[in-house]
Design an enzyme around this catalytic site. Structure first.
Site, mmCIF file in Angstrom:
data_model
loop_
_atom_site.group_PDB
_atom_site.id
_atom_site.type_symbol
_atom_site.label_atom_id
_atom_site.label_comp_id
_atom_site.label_asym_id
_atom_site.label_seq_id
_atom_site.Cartn_x
_atom_site.Cartn_y
_atom_site.Cartn_z
ATOM 1 C CG PHE A 65 -2.023 -0.876 1.289
ATOM 2 C CD1 PHE A 65 -3.178 -0.589 0.587
ATOM 3 C CD2 PHE A 65 -1.966 -2.047 2.040
ATOM 4 C CE1 PHE A 65 -4.265 -1.450 0.619
ATOM 5 C CE2 PHE A 65 -3.051 -2.916 2.077
ATOM 6 C CZ PHE A 65 -4.203 -2.611 1.362
ATOM 7 C CG ASP A 66 1.467 5.786 -1.712
ATOM 8 O OD1 ASP A 66 2.636 5.778 -1.284
ATOM 9 O OD2 ASP A 66 0.883 6.806 -2.085
ATOM 10 C CE LYS A 67 2.441 8.471 5.466
ATOM 11 N NZ LYS A 67 1.488 9.613 5.662
#
Length: 261
Positions: A65-67
């Site tokens: 996941f990107d944040k």
């Protein structure tokens, strides 16, 4: 009646045998299944790049996941302003907002929104320069203003005081992003920006864990901030302080370890 049954039943049986026996059935069924699968995925907000990607999805062992905007709301807000001696909060916000007004970064918009909400005048800036993964800089009222993360501080060549570093770490442990504001070669203060987690992020990570998947988060944010987010969500591994252009390479490193990502 045919062989003691109705014509309809006989016809259905005939068609069933024909479909199963004929290779054309696979030729029709596969693209149909892909079309339905990608359509259902889109309804759930999942965009599938290709039929091959859909086919190999069941073999996955890790999800990355990107944040910002993925695990978090993507609507950061200013929570704290720490001014150094000789500077006040209003000046720090005014200078920072002048630079960030020309930026497209969501953290920058948070600073601009805060200034407008507080009624702080935002002057014009010139010679704006965005430094990817670091921050931005410009000339504001004849002063050279730069703001960003620790990498930006190093790039500008400004001396870092011990108390500032400790304050930044304190913000990071609270899952806040510290933004250093530098005016004419001196760190004037730190603006702390928080981007709240989406309510469903923790549940999503838990669901993926139940499927036996490893969950990784990749972000350009500091390691302390990333760890704070990972602790709240239950994420297994973090890749922090990664520049936007280096994120694809980090995925390839995980794949080189034998993970299906």
């Amino acid at each position: 009646y045919v062989f003691g049954g109705s014509l309809v039943i006989s016809l259905l049986s005939f068609v069933a045998v024909l479909i199963i026996a004929c290779p054309c059935a696979l030729g029709l069924a596969t693209p149909t299944a892909i079309m339905v699968g990608t359509g259902k995925g889109a309804e759930a907000g999942i965009f599938i790049k290709s039929g091959e990607a859909l086919e190999t999805a069941h073999k996955l062992t890790a999800i990355v996941f990107d944040k910002t905007g993925t695990l978090t709301e993507g609507k950061p807000t200013v929570t704290n302003i720490s001014a150094e001696e000789g500077f006040d909060e209003k000046e720090i916000i005014s200078c920072a907002a002048a630079v960030e007004k020309l930026s497209e970064h969501p953290l920058g918009q948070a600073v601009v929104d805060y200034a407008l909400a507080k009624g702080i005048k935002v002057p014009s800036a010139t010679e704006f320069e965005a430094v990817a993964g670091h921050g931005a800089q410009a000339i504001v009222n004849g002063k050279k203003v730069a703001l960003g993360n620790l990498k930006m501080v190093e790039k500008v060549g400004v001396a870092m005081q011990k108390n500032l570093e400790q304050k930044a770490q304190e913000f990071s442990r609270e899952a806040k992003t510290p933004v250093f504001v530098m005016i004419d070669g001196i760190i004037a203060g730190i603006i702390a920006i928080a981007d709240p987690l989406k309510a469903q992020s923790k549940h999503a990570v838990e669901a993926l864990h139940k499927l036996g998947l490893m969950v990784v988060m990749i972000t350009g944010d500091s390691e302390n901030t990333a760890r704070a987010v990972a602790k709240k969500t239950g994420i297994d591994k973090i890749l922090a302080e990664i520049l936007p252009g280096d994120k694809a390479a980090e995925i390839k490193k995980l794949q080189a370890q034998g993970l299906k990502v």
